[in-house]
Design a protein around this motif. Sequence first.
Motif, PDB file in Angstrom:
ATOM      1  N   ASP A 217       0.834  -1.194   0.000  1.00 20.09           N
ATOM      2  CA  ASP A 217       0.000   0.000   0.000  1.00 20.09           C
ATOM      3  C   ASP A 217       0.875   1.253   0.000  1.00 20.09           C
ATOM      4  O   ASP A 217       2.104   1.179  -0.083  1.00 20.09           O
ATOM      5  N   ALA A 218       0.240   2.419   0.102  1.00 21.47           N
ATOM      6  CA  ALA A 218       0.979   3.680   0.021  1.00 21.47           C
ATOM      7  C   ALA A 218       2.024   3.801   1.125  1.00 21.47           C
ATOM      8  O   ALA A 218       3.122   4.317   0.895  1.00 21.47           O
ATOM      9  N   LEU A 256       1.381   9.858  -2.906  1.00 21.35           N
ATOM     10  CA  LEU A 256       1.083   8.648  -3.675  1.00 21.35           C
ATOM     11  C   LEU A 256      -0.403   8.463  -3.938  1.00 21.35           C
ATOM     12  O   LEU A 256      -0.796   7.594  -4.726  1.00 21.35           O
ATOM     13  N   GLU A 257      -1.230   9.270  -3.309  1.00 19.42           N
ATOM     14  CA  GLU A 257      -2.678   9.102  -3.438  1.00 19.42           C
ATOM     15  C   GLU A 257      -3.154   9.076  -4.890  1.00 19.42           C
ATOM     16  O   GLU A 257      -4.004   8.237  -5.257  1.00 19.42           O
ATOM     17  N   GLU A 260      -2.943   5.518  -6.535  1.00 13.74           N
ATOM     18  CA  GLU A 260      -3.623   4.366  -5.963  1.00 13.74           C
ATOM     19  C   GLU A 260      -4.717   3.883  -6.913  1.00 13.74           C
ATOM     20  O   GLU A 260      -5.516   4.668  -7.417  1.00 13.74           O
ATOM     21  N   THR A 261      -4.729   2.575  -7.164  1.00 12.29           N
ATOM     22  CA  THR A 261      -5.712   1.945  -8.048  1.00 12.29           C
ATOM     23  C   THR A 261      -6.241   0.688  -7.365  1.00 12.29           C
ATOM     24  O   THR A 261      -5.676   0.218  -6.378  1.00 12.29           O
ATOM     25  N   GLY A 264      -3.555  -1.743  -6.806  1.00 13.41           N
ATOM     26  CA  GLY A 264      -2.411  -1.327  -6.019  1.00 13.41           C
ATOM     27  C   GLY A 264      -1.812  -0.043  -6.549  1.00 13.41           C
ATOM     28  O   GLY A 264      -2.380   0.619  -7.421  1.00 13.41           O
ATOM     29  N   ILE A 265      -0.669   0.326  -6.036  1.00 14.85           N
ATOM     30  CA  ILE A 265       0.017   1.534  -6.500  1.00 14.85           C
ATOM     31  C   ILE A 265       0.526   1.318  -7.911  1.00 14.85           C
ATOM     32  O   ILE A 265       1.212   0.329  -8.205  1.00 14.85           O
ATOM     33  N   ARG A 266       0.201   2.254  -8.798  1.00 11.57           N
ATOM     34  CA  ARG A 266       0.685   2.214 -10.178  1.00 11.57           C
ATOM     35  C   ARG A 266       1.236   3.594 -10.513  1.00 11.57           C
ATOM     36  O   ARG A 266       0.491   4.571 -10.578  1.00 11.57           O
TER      37      ARG A 266
END
Length: 280
Positions: A217-218, A256-257, A260-261, A264-266
């Motif tokens: 996660d972030a 990083l918000e 967020e998908t 996951g983080i992309r």
Amino acid sequence: MSNAEQQEFWNAQAGPIWVAQMENMDRALAPVLDHVLGAAHIRRGDRVLDIGCGAGTSTAAAARLAGHDGSACGLDISHALLAHARLSTADAPGLTFIQGDAQTFDFEPDQFDAMISRFGVMFFENTQAAFANIASGLRPGAQLSFATWGDIAENPYFTMPAAIAKTVIGAVPKTDPDAPGPFALRDRQKVVALLDAAGLVEIKARVLPLDLTPPGDAAQVAQLLCDIGPAQRALTHFEANDADRARLVDALIAGLEPFETPKGIRIPAQINLFTARTKG
């Protein structure tokens, strides 16, 4: 940074950090390696040279493609990374690792059928000389396939942490992006000219827009960004304490918000993919 300074950096500083974060970085950069291997056209029985192999993930992947009759050799300047590569692939067939500087290493002529590199060729003191030397170890008509970072502005993996770290921790001294480092080969026309001057042919440069896929996660990705990259450089430069790091992690989580998908983080990235051949 000279080749000798690069060796010191990757042995004393960066190497141990990359070993610790190997799994996370491999997962983040997996789409890049997929493209490098896809463009390499590795066949069963090929002997593959992996430049800047790091902890050996790309070398092992190339060896699997080459099969039992083939092999892959990873070359890197970092003792720390190579020690981990040898340990983690001890039971895998067809793998060797050599400590050396690709710009000056004494390659045996016609030793390899292909060369690959995932972000391992941007640190040479003399890029043209390095590729000419690498080519001396490849057979006539051998395929080269390697990835570099593209335009700086198109790579928020670097620009976002750098901007946040500047605000939270402070501004670090500016570096020359054309000096050996992550963005040294961002200029595709310049790289094509260097490869041509090194005696390579059938040179092609492609721009790959893709997403980096760091695990977690972030909060977990923010910790990774504090260990490798511009945020880590700021923490080190200012000799930041735990409280400083905690503030930076919180700010990076917020940064990083937008990435967020549901999967996951992309993090979007622009990658340069180069292919070439030795003269046949």
